[in-house]
Write an enzyme that holds these catalytic residues in place. Structure first.
Site, PDB file in Angstrom:
ATOM      1  CG  ASP A 158      -2.284   0.697   0.886  1.00  0.00           C
ATOM      2  OD1 ASP A 158      -2.182   1.621   0.101  1.00  0.00           O
ATOM      3  OD2 ASP A 158      -3.124  -0.120   1.316  1.00  0.00           O
TER       4      ASP A 158
ATOM      5  CG  HIS B  68     -15.238  -0.789  -4.950  1.00  0.00           C
ATOM      6  ND1 HIS B  68     -15.953  -1.055  -3.896  1.00  0.00           N
ATOM      7  CD2 HIS B  68     -14.256  -0.178  -4.355  1.00  0.00           C
ATOM      8  CE1 HIS B  68     -15.471  -0.627  -2.688  1.00  0.00           C
ATOM      9  NE2 HIS B  68     -14.505  -0.094  -2.836  1.00  0.00           N
TER      10      HIS B  68
END
Length: 345
Positions: A202, A249
């Site tokens: 990340d 998404h």
């Protein structure tokens, strides 16, 4: 005798209208630590609570009464107490606390949702200024820094536990959690599978925030970090399993396909990719949680929630085989899409 056809009920529409009222009742009670107060003093009356909060009795009685109607409080003699659901999920510091998600939605999502028509007209996010940043995950956004990762952890913990029961990872030794900020999936999957080690990939500031959670959970020896951006930096290679949880998404179709290709390249031959999402039905008429999350992506990102059929098509185009969708029920996902990298690749 002439039969009289029952009229179509208007109540579903009325319940939709009341949606904001319901959510603001929960948000306000949570922000004012109403449930912590009742945990400390079960059986308080609205007058008692008003004294604790320093407010007048009338508004506090109205709030408490509504919380009871919603199942957040229950009567206890002349007063009220928390329900078991409230004690488990809404008390700060609890293992299953989901109040972080309540805070994210109230502080970050709601302002954007109140400008939904603007998002519809412009096809641009309204929850943040897309003219001043590249994405929702800009580290200068104080709401994101302060609450987003805590909120994501809150709904990811029970989802990760459910996925651990849905997908057998007993043969896997390495898992790469792409965009795994908050650490919930890495921690819970390692907890469920003692032979598994995980790496969280990340952004650097997210890794810094997440490292504290990993250490507090006692998994610092099995969960490591690889700071980077998954659109510009290569993913650590040779992985048995790669997880994309509530990641795709956020992005448009071309970006999703690019990320799937990066995951394919980083997997060892025979490795599996797991996509954990609220999947929209292939018929695109439900379920409600997935379609609402997809609409939320309109006000927050340039993505949307996709169908299982769309993921299957993209995975097969990328080279994955044995693609399947396994449904389950959890707060952050209703299923996992699984694809395998061929052994001879």
């Amino acid at each position: 005798m002439t039969s009289v056809e029952e009229p179509v009920s208007v109540m579903p529409i009325m319940n939709m209208v009341y949606g904001l009222w319901v959510s603001q009742t929960l948000v306000t009670a949570h922000e004012r630590q109403v449930f912590e107060r009742f945990a400390e003093r079960p059986g308080m009356t609205p007058a008692d609570l008003a004294g604790v909060l320093g407010f007048e009795e009338r508004p506090v009685e109205q709030l408490v009464t509504c919380c009871a109607a919603l199942g957040l409080l229950e009567r206890d003699g002349a007063g009220y107490r928390n329900t078991p659901m409230t004690d488990r999920y809404l008390l700060r510091g609890g293992d299953d606390y989901v109040g972080g998600w309540v805070e994210v939605v109230s502080r970050h999502d709601y302002p954007g949702w109140l400008r939904l028509d603007e998002a519809l007209r412009t096809n641009r996010p309204t929850a943040w200024d897309s003219e001043k940043g590249d994405s929702l995950f800009d580290d200068t956004n104080p709401v994101v820094v302060e609450t987003f990762w805590e909120g994501m952890s809150a709904i990811s913990r029970p989802t990760a536990r459910q996925m651990a029961r849905t997908v057998d990872l007993s043969a896997a030794r390495s898992l790469l959690d792409v965009g795994g900020g908050g650490g919930a999936y890495a921690i819970e999957l390692c907890r469920a599978y003692p032979e598994l080690s995980a790496t969280i990939f990340d952004l650097p500031f997210v890794c810094d925030l997440t490292q504290k959670k990993v250490e507090q959970a006692g998994f610092a020896d099995r969960v490591s970090f690889a700071p980077g951006s998954f659109f510009t930096d290569p993913l650590p290679a040779g992985q048995d399993v790669i997880l994309l949880s509530m990641i795709l998404h956020d992005w448009d179709i071309d970006q999703c396909r690019a990320l799937l290709r990066s995951c394919y390249d980083a997997l060892a031959p025979g490795g599996r990719l797991l996509i954990s999402e609220l999947l929209v039905d292939d018929t695109k008429d439900g379920p409600l949680d997935a379609t609402l999350m997809s609409l939320s992506m309109l006000v927050e990102t340039f993505g949307r929630n996709y169908t299982g059929a769309e993921y299957r098509s993209w995975l097969e185009d990328t080279g994955f085989t044995e693609v399947e969708v396994r449904p389950f029920a959890a707060p952050a996902a209703n299923g996992v899409v699984i694809g395998r990298k061929p052994l001879d690749s």
